[in-house]
Enzyme design. Structure first.
Site, PDB file in Angstrom:
ATOM      1  N   ASP A 267      77.926  97.751  74.759  1.00  0.00           N
ATOM      2  CA  ASP A 267      77.449  96.584  75.861  1.00  0.00           C
ATOM      3  C   ASP A 267      76.195  95.844  75.280  1.00  0.00           C
ATOM      4  O   ASP A 267      76.134  94.847  75.758  1.00  0.00           O
ATOM      5  CB  ASP A 267      77.000  97.166  77.061  1.00  0.00           C
ATOM      6  CG  ASP A 267      75.987  98.707  77.090  1.00  0.00           C
ATOM      7  OD1 ASP A 267      75.984  99.079  76.197  1.00  0.00           O
ATOM      8  OD2 ASP A 267      75.524  98.962  78.274  1.00  0.00           O
TER       9      ASP A 267
ATOM     10  N   SER B 277      80.397 101.350  76.833  1.00  0.00           N
ATOM     11  CA  SER B 277      78.987 101.437  76.872  1.00  0.00           C
ATOM     12  C   SER B 277      78.425 102.934  76.452  1.00  0.00           C
ATOM     13  O   SER B 277      77.685 103.277  77.103  1.00  0.00           O
ATOM     14  CB  SER B 277      78.261 101.062  77.925  1.00  0.00           C
ATOM     15  OG  SER B 277      78.583  99.727  78.286  1.00  0.00           O
TER      16      SER B 277
ATOM     17  N   ARG C  55      83.834  96.547  85.507  1.00  0.00           N
ATOM     18  CA  ARG C  55      83.949  94.988  85.785  1.00  0.00           C
ATOM     19  C   ARG C  55      85.253  94.358  84.953  1.00  0.00           C
ATOM     20  O   ARG C  55      85.270  94.904  83.612  1.00  0.00           O
ATOM     21  CB  ARG C  55      82.700  94.372  85.526  1.00  0.00           C
ATOM     22  CG  ARG C  55      81.616  94.381  86.362  1.00  0.00           C
ATOM     23  CD  ARG C  55      80.376  93.963  86.135  1.00  0.00           C
ATOM     24  NE  ARG C  55      79.925  92.136  86.096  1.00  0.00           N
ATOM     25  CZ  ARG C  55      80.334  91.690  87.178  1.00  0.00           C
ATOM     26  NH1 ARG C  55      80.423  92.011  88.354  1.00  0.00           N
ATOM     27  NH2 ARG C  55      79.796  90.416  87.025  1.00  0.00           N
TER      28      ARG C  55
HETATM   29  C1  BGC Z   1      74.637 104.760  75.618  1.00  0.00           C
HETATM   30  C2  BGC Z   1      74.567 103.442  74.913  1.00  0.00           C
HETATM   31  C3  BGC Z   1      74.597 102.155  75.921  1.00  0.00           C
HETATM   32  C4  BGC Z   1      73.427 102.346  76.976  1.00  0.00           C
HETATM   33  C5  BGC Z   1      73.354 101.273  77.855  1.00  0.00           C
HETATM   34  C6  BGC Z   1      73.363 104.745  76.651  1.00  0.00           C
HETATM   35  O1  BGC Z   1      73.680 106.005  77.499  1.00  0.00           O
HETATM   36  O2  BGC Z   1      74.409 105.768  74.684  1.00  0.00           O
HETATM   37  O3  BGC Z   1      75.723 103.124  73.914  1.00  0.00           O
HETATM   38  O4  BGC Z   1      74.590 101.288  75.188  1.00  0.00           O
HETATM   39  O5  BGC Z   1      73.579 103.580  77.569  1.00  0.00           O
HETATM   40  O6  BGC Z   1      74.483 101.265  78.626  1.00  0.00           O
END
Ligand code: BGC
Length: 438
Positions: free
Chosen positions: A189, A135, A71
């Protein structure tokens, strides 16, 4: 191993109050160990940012990488906890980007941002500092660096683990002739979700993602972050990305182990594999298959091949439609080349209910665990900001999570209050950018 009957299955997926309380105690221990730099299934990563005041202002460009879509958005922070509706465009992340070469990822990000700028009439020659939500677990040394620890959620871009993602993005812009486009801040995120939550709700204590993956961030006293005594911030707090997706001190059954075996990242992210949308379809399909193998269905029903496994979105619709004949499920299975009787469909729906309600129960348990780490007696009200497709869209899920929290805390409804923090991960990048430079 196969399950003999539905009751046996129910006991495999039922989580008792005692188990939940044990999980909370284990989680507190793991949090402390992670903060002290000791071996723990929780990475407890300092995010090099502190909570916003709600007064930050300005217009920012934010990008959000790590779910189904990439996004790009433009966000205006108005102060007094107000944000104007972001202008956002989605770009589908293809499998060739998810598992391709480092350069392809960089070029995909550049192309998408330039497309956004063209559509929104933003001159790409402007000097811009982008807020970058990434993320995945990152080791940060400041707000402008993030070294990828490992990929999760089926992503596996080559040559990125161990390198700084800010360099990757800035070099991609530079190599394409846009040397004035820089990254102002990089964040997880959940950190973005926490910051948007706190910007709009001053008593927000937790930012949670429950979508493709799951994780959470909260604010911790610097004096408790024993592994990094030299940290300095403008306040005495810093946000911590818990990476609760890796939590492993909870009961797993043989279906959970089978999901792990089928995944890209075997032996990792156990909590995520029991809770998040990417895995709930596989989990349900594996249970259905074991019931087919032991003739619990009519003779019409067939084993679901891997490419025909249910997705979490399909199952969410199965849970939503309550007509007696479960017509929608019948058609979904016809598309997969499988005929069913009404009794077959009722059983599949019951299996999905067990899998989704365990997920909601687990999520509620870790929410309570995180909130009670620093407020064990729940002396104040807490607001929890949640973003992610599972929480937002799966039928009945929100209600289940809130109900489980209320049951666990034995408190009046609303003591820990959840709200959907729409676009938290993206809008949060704009807020973090503003906090970092205010
Ligand atoms: C990641 C995290 C992330 C979460 C949600 C997980 O697989 O390790 O860093 O915040 O997914 O997106």
């Amino acid at each position: 191993m196969t399950v003999q009957n539905y009751l046996e299955l129910e006991s495999l997926f039922n989580i008792s109050l005692r188990t939940q309380l044990e999980m909370i105690a284990n989680f507190h221990e793991e949090m402390k160990r992670g903060l002290a730099g000791k071996k723990s299934s929780l990475k407890m990563l300092p995010a090099f940012i502190w909570p916003p005041s709600g007064e930050e202002q300005g217009e920012y460009l934010a990008i959000d990488f790590g779910g189904t879509n990439f996004r790009v958005m433009s966000v205006k922070l108005l102060g007094q906890g107000k944000i104007s509706k972001p202008i956002a465009h989605n770009y589908k992340i293809s499998t060739s980007v998810m598992r391709g070469a480092r350069e392809d990822l960089g070029n995909f990000i550049v192309d998408s941002v330039l497309d956004f700028m063209q559509k929104e009439k933003i001159d790409p020659q402007f000097r811009v500092k982008i807020g970058l939500t990434f993320s995945f677990p990152m080791k940060q040394l400041d707000i402008r660096s993030g070294i990828l620890i490992n990929w999760t959620k089926d992503f596996a871009v080559a040559d990125v683990v161990g390198t700084d993602v800010v360099d990757l993005v800035e070099s991609a812009f530079f190599d394409n002739g846009f040397h004035q486009i820089k990254v102002g801040a990089i964040l997880n995120d959940t950190v973005g979700t926490f910051c948007k939550g706190r910007y709009t709700h001053p008593n927000c204590s937790l930012g949670v993602i429950a979508g493709t993956g799951t994780n959470a961030s909260y604010s911790e006293k610097i004096s408790n972050i024993k592994k990094s005594p030299q940290l300095s911030t403008k306040t005495d707090e810093m946000l911590i990305n818990i990476e609760w997706c890796g939590f492993n001190l909870f009961p797993r059954n043989h279906y959970d182990r089978a999901v792990d075996k089928l995944s890209q990242n075997k032996g990792e992210q156990f909590f995520e594999k029991a809770v998040s949308a990417l895995y709930l379809g596989t989990l349900t399909s594996l249970v259905v298959n074991s019931f087919v193998a032991t003739n619990k269905f009519s003779h019409h029903m067939k084993i679901l091949e891997k490419d025909k496994f249910f997705t979490a979105e399909e199952l969410s619709l199965v849970l939503a439609y309550s007509d007696k004949n479960l017509h929608w499920l019948r058609m979904t299975l016809v598309d997969k080349g499988i005929q069913t009787t009404q009794a077959d469909r009722i059983l599949i729906k019951k299996i999905a209910e067990l899998v989704f309600s365990r997920s909601a129960k687990f999520l509620a348990t870790l929410i309570v665990a995180t909130v009670t780490k620093n407020d064990p007696e729940l002396k104040r009200r807490h607001t929890v900001a949640i973003d992610g497709s599972l929480y937002e869209k799966a039928h009945g899920y929100k209600g289940m999570v809130q109900m489980e929290i209320d049951l666990l805390t034995l408190r009046k409804e609303g003591e820990i209050n959840l709200f959907v923090c729409k676009d938290g991960s993206g809008v949060g990048a704009a807020i973090v950018n503003a906090v970092a430079f205010s």
